[in-house]
Design a protein around this motif. Sequence first.
Motif, PDB file in Angstrom:
ATOM      1  N   GLN A 144       2.568  13.678 -13.474  1.00  0.00           N
ATOM      2  CA  GLN A 144       1.436  14.310 -14.182  1.00  0.00           C
ATOM      3  C   GLN A 144       1.503  15.833 -14.037  1.00  0.00           C
ATOM      4  O   GLN A 144       1.300  16.562 -15.003  1.00  0.00           O
ATOM      5  CB  GLN A 144       0.123  13.767 -13.626  1.00  0.00           C
ATOM      6  N   GLU A 160       0.836  -1.197   0.000  1.00  0.00           N
ATOM      7  CA  GLU A 160       0.000   0.000   0.000  1.00  0.00           C
ATOM      8  C   GLU A 160       0.868   1.242   0.000  1.00  0.00           C
ATOM      9  O   GLU A 160       0.562   2.226  -0.669  1.00  0.00           O
ATOM     10  CB  GLU A 160      -0.907  -0.004   1.245  1.00  0.00           C
ATOM     11  N   GLN A 220       3.823   5.190  -5.527  1.00  0.00           N
ATOM     12  CA  GLN A 220       3.714   5.170  -6.984  1.00  0.00           C
ATOM     13  C   GLN A 220       2.662   6.181  -7.447  1.00  0.00           C
ATOM     14  O   GLN A 220       2.839   6.881  -8.440  1.00  0.00           O
ATOM     15  CB  GLN A 220       3.350   3.763  -7.471  1.00  0.00           C
ATOM     16  N   GLU A 221       1.555   6.223  -6.688  1.00  0.00           N
ATOM     17  CA  GLU A 221       0.490   7.182  -7.043  1.00  0.00           C
ATOM     18  C   GLU A 221       0.992   8.615  -6.882  1.00  0.00           C
ATOM     19  O   GLU A 221       0.726   9.480  -7.717  1.00  0.00           O
ATOM     20  CB  GLU A 221      -0.744   6.964  -6.146  1.00  0.00           C
ATOM     21  N   LYS A 273       2.247   1.488  -3.313  1.00  0.00           N
ATOM     22  CA  LYS A 273       1.167   1.928  -4.195  1.00  0.00           C
ATOM     23  C   LYS A 273       0.951   3.426  -4.037  1.00  0.00           C
ATOM     24  O   LYS A 273       0.820   4.150  -5.012  1.00  0.00           O
ATOM     25  CB  LYS A 273      -0.095   1.139  -3.852  1.00  0.00           C
ATOM     26  N   LYS A 274       0.914   3.882  -2.745  1.00  0.00           N
ATOM     27  CA  LYS A 274       0.724   5.316  -2.503  1.00  0.00           C
ATOM     28  C   LYS A 274       1.906   6.088  -3.044  1.00  0.00           C
ATOM     29  O   LYS A 274       1.747   7.171  -3.611  1.00  0.00           O
ATOM     30  CB  LYS A 274       0.560   5.582  -0.999  1.00  0.00           C
ATOM     31  N   ALA A 290       3.328   9.239  -9.676  1.00  0.00           N
ATOM     32  CA  ALA A 290       2.539   9.422 -10.896  1.00  0.00           C
ATOM     33  C   ALA A 290       1.901  10.798 -10.910  1.00  0.00           C
ATOM     34  O   ALA A 290       1.869  11.489 -11.945  1.00  0.00           O
ATOM     35  CB  ALA A 290       1.471   8.335 -11.009  1.00  0.00           C
ATOM     36  N   ALA A 291       1.410  11.240  -9.731  1.00  0.00           N
ATOM     37  CA  ALA A 291       0.797  12.570  -9.633  1.00  0.00           C
ATOM     38  C   ALA A 291       1.850  13.639  -9.879  1.00  0.00           C
ATOM     39  O   ALA A 291       1.593  14.637 -10.575  1.00  0.00           O
ATOM     40  CB  ALA A 291       0.143  12.749  -8.264  1.00  0.00           C
TER      41      ALA A 291
END
Length: 190
Positions: A26, A12, A18-19, A15-16, A22-23
């Motif tokens: 972006q 998790e 990576q998010e 995942k966070k 990714a943000a």
Amino acid sequence: MAKSASRQHISETDKKGQEMEAAKDQVARKRMIDRAYRERCKKNKMETERNVELLSKENDRLKGENATFKAEAVRTGKTLQSQEQEMKQLRKTIVLLKQRHDKQNTLVEVLSERLAGAKDADLQRENTELKSSLALLWSQVNDRNNLDKLQLQEKNAQLEHEKRSLEMIVQALCEKISNEKGADEGDHAG
């Protein structure tokens, strides 16, 4: 199970992470896109301003050229109008000269008839002058540059003719008066 919870917690977190990554990517991509868009807008604005400046200069040049053409058109119109007036005047002058020629021709014929009957040297000289004046008149009718000179010569010839006519009338009146005096003196003597 603790292992599995820990793995789940790591995954998790990964995942966070990576998010978040990714943000961030972006946001960075959006910033790059925005920057590229602003650059394109800036280039377009500069190009548009340059085009406006070039078109403005071209427009000013064309306005000046148009003003020159309008002024030339006005000058040409005035010149044509002036030439039309001059042509009308020349036509009138030619008509007058033709009328004068016809009158002089008639006068020459009358004087020629008088000359045939009389051997008067003055009448012969006048006839010769009138014929040469008539020939000169015809030669000059077609020459526009000589119109003023021709009119003056015509007036002079007319005045000379009037003078001779008046001299002849005066001479005839003097002879008549002389004859009447002679007749009156003859009546008083007898």
